[in-house]
Design an enzyme around this catalytic site. Sequence first.
Site, PDB file in Angstrom:
ATOM      1  CE1 TYR A   8     -59.777 -24.993  73.704  1.00 50.30           C
ATOM      2  CE2 TYR A   8     -60.280 -24.046  71.577  1.00 50.30           C
ATOM      3  CZ  TYR A   8     -60.329 -23.990  72.947  1.00 50.30           C
ATOM      4  OH  TYR A   8     -60.923 -22.924  73.559  1.00 50.30           O
ATOM      5  NE  ARG A  17     -70.865 -25.005  79.230  1.00 52.83           N
ATOM      6  CZ  ARG A  17     -70.002 -24.034  78.947  1.00 52.83           C
ATOM      7  NH1 ARG A  17     -70.190 -22.828  79.365  1.00 52.83           N
ATOM      8  NH2 ARG A  17     -68.896 -24.270  78.253  1.00 52.83           N
ATOM      9  CE  LYS A  53     -61.232 -23.821  77.036  1.00 51.18           C
ATOM     10  NZ  LYS A  53     -61.715 -22.784  76.115  1.00 51.18           N
ATOM     11  CD  GLU A  67     -62.695 -22.951  79.870  1.00 53.80           C
ATOM     12  OE1 GLU A  67     -61.769 -22.140  80.011  1.00 53.80           O
ATOM     13  OE2 GLU A  67     -63.616 -22.804  79.033  1.00 53.80           O
ATOM     14  CG  ASP A  68     -66.276 -25.751  79.677  1.00 53.50           C
ATOM     15  OD1 ASP A  68     -66.300 -24.543  79.364  1.00 53.50           O
ATOM     16  OD2 ASP A  68     -65.997 -26.639  78.869  1.00 53.50           O
ATOM     17  CG  ASP A  77     -61.949 -19.400  78.452  1.00 49.64           C
ATOM     18  OD1 ASP A  77     -61.587 -18.346  77.912  1.00 49.64           O
ATOM     19  OD2 ASP A  77     -61.883 -20.518  77.912  1.00 49.64           O
ATOM     20  CG  ASP A  78     -66.845 -21.209  79.686  1.00 50.17           C
ATOM     21  OD1 ASP A  78     -66.541 -21.667  78.581  1.00 50.17           O
ATOM     22  OD2 ASP A  78     -66.473 -21.727  80.757  1.00 50.17           O
ATOM     23  CG  ASN A 121     -67.268 -24.469  70.886  1.00 50.06           C
ATOM     24  OD1 ASN A 121     -67.162 -24.359  69.682  1.00 50.06           O
ATOM     25  ND2 ASN A 121     -66.951 -23.501  71.735  1.00 50.06           N
TER      26      ASN A 121
HETATM   27  O1  LIG Z   1     -63.585 -24.741  74.709  1.00 47.37           O
HETATM   28  C1  LIG Z   1     -63.995 -24.092  73.739  1.00 47.37           C
HETATM   29  O2  LIG Z   1     -63.791 -24.425  72.570  1.00 47.37           O
HETATM   30  C2  LIG Z   1     -64.702 -22.794  73.971  1.00 47.37           C
HETATM   31  C3  LIG Z   1     -65.334 -22.799  75.294  1.00 47.37           C
HETATM   32  O3  LIG Z   1     -64.781 -22.330  76.263  1.00 47.37           O
HETATM   33  C4  LIG Z   1     -66.590 -23.526  75.465  1.00 47.37           C
HETATM   34  O4  LIG Z   1     -67.249 -23.871  74.487  1.00 47.37           O
HETATM   35  O5  LIG Z   1     -66.929 -23.768  76.622  1.00 47.37           O
HETATM   36 MG   LIG Z   2     -65.392 -23.257  78.062  1.00 48.28          MG
END
Ligand SMILES: O=C([O-])CC(=O)C(=O)O
Ligand SMILES: [Mg+2]
Length: 631
Positions: free
Chosen positions: A179, A232, A250, A322-323, A345-346, A487
């Site tokens: 991760y 992103r 994830k 996600e992202d 999630d974000d 991150n």
């Molecule tokens: O993935 C991770 O560590 C946390 C997160 O969702 C991100 O930074 O987009």
């Molecule tokens: Mg994320």
Amino acid sequence: MASLNRCIFLNKTPISSSCSPLSLKRHSESLKLSSVRSERNDRVLMESSLKDSVLELDPVSAVNDGILDLYGEVMAMEDQGVTPWTVSVASGYNLLRNPHHNKGLAFTDKERDTHYLRGLLPPTVISQDLQVKKFLYRIRQYQVPLQKYMAMMDLQESNEKLFYKLLIEHVEELLPVVYTPTVGEACQKYGSIFRRPQGLYISLREKGKILEVLRNWPEMGIQVIVVTDGERILGLGDLGCQGMGIPVGKLSLYSALGGVRPSACLPVTIDVGTNNDKLLNDEFYIGLRQKRATGQEYKELVHEFMAAVKQNYGEKILIQFEDFANHNAFDLLEKYGKTHLVFNDDIQGTASVVLAGLVAALNLVGGTLADHKFLFLGAGEAGTGIAELIALEMFKKTNTPLEDARKKIWLVDSKGLIVSSRKESLQHFKKPWAHEHQPIQDLVDAVKDIKPTVLIGTSGVGRTFTKDVVEAMAAINKKPIILALSNPTSQSECTAEEAYTWTEGRAIFASGSPFDPVEYNGNVFVPGQANNAYIFPGFGLGLIMSGTIRVRDDMLLAASEALAAQVTQENLGKGLIFPPFSNIRKISANIAAKVAAKAYELGLAGRLPQPKDLVKHAESCMYTPSYPNYR
Ligand SMILES: O=C([O-])CC(=O)C(=O)O
Ligand SMILES: [Mg+2]
């Protein structure tokens, strides 16, 4: 013979009603099944054309292996003395090549005889515990994080149960490997380290055929999808198709931390191109070589995907966004939140985890949330998502009207403090935060003027909490709360060492990616990790186990409260506002229980009746990676 490599997918009878005739036909063709029979009421037997490649599993281990979806019903039938399932999978060499069932050297002598493994393995038989020890030793030999990552991915693809046992038992050591931060580097280099596909790639070329693409995936009982379009990735920007590392990572956590069966998890990357010229010019890049499709073309592809997912997997399939970039993330959540079980999630996961940390931090700094003032650097998904959830919690807990609650929260973006004079030019998700104030360009000036008690970094830009900024926080507050959430580590707004040193050890600090403990003035400070990994696995489990069909903000608040409740006096005594990840399965069960309880309360849970003890129920639903005995 090679075609017998895949396990057979069974579901409750009649088989043709739970998987389409087309996909059943496909499976039976590729497996060369001589017969597919439905026996008695619920008994299904599949035999392969080669008698010696049949392996029977008892229903319980079959469930644990993820072959069957309907564990609750299977257990109930077991209680009634009915053995409802017989499942056949390949044995012999193919068994060793099957990551779901392979046990490597842990196959017993008896199993080696029964399942045609004799001679295919060296004579020694070792326990799964010893395998864990051996693999951990191997991982520790690698100095380079990416090598550790690749070794873990290889293990996941060769012996899934060993991968999960290792990850669960050594979660604090291995989380940074599978991760953040290592997964970020893996995505940047995904093209050159790519070996085998670990999820589904849906590109513009698959337009019009997405349902078919979903049916190519070998597992049937999918319960959760994590999908990205790679625009992103963490704070690393547009990594196009190589963002696949994120859904894969994830979902590993969904299983390891939240106990969702690995075979119920599907990583998806939607590839509409990339605007990353470096990748477009990289000969090893694995995605479409074109600039990103936008507008109608983008929307149509995503819409086809969303419709196909619901058609193929039903209403209860959980889709985690996600992202995605800001300009799509909010709109997708808004649009599909009405028709699908979706969760960003974000925006939402990060908000829920940060709120939990802040609620726990109140034990150290005193007051209620409404007594504090919050300043964010970064007004995208995470920033505005957290801000909104804090305001909602203030409203729920202290009856502060939402408008007043929002006024205690200030956001700075790349153009400076968000103020009302900028309102016309602001994106819609920033507008609620445009308060009356004169414009301020600089973060240090904003800290000095606003005088926040809490400073939160969600900018995606590293080292933006400079010495001046952190010292300004320390000058105003006895115990400044500083959260550097971006991150991976390279994008963190400041390091743990900087936060503790520049505040003379007074900061309450947590970061999105992990930092080692810091020694300052003879004291050791252990930074917390404010990462959505605390929330989404348990949150998802709660939704799945209750058969929930929509996500609501109250569920995020419930998850957040459940996490905050897991922070002990001992944790707080060490300045920690999050519990250690070593307890994460227990934490996830508690989060799942609270989320499910809220879903039942809101009438959104489809799995009735509601279990009496939801924590116990969550624990009983959780995947465990110990090897079954193959009879
Ligand atoms: O993935 C991770 O560590 C946390 C997160 O969702 C991100 O930074 O987009
Ligand atoms: Mg994320």
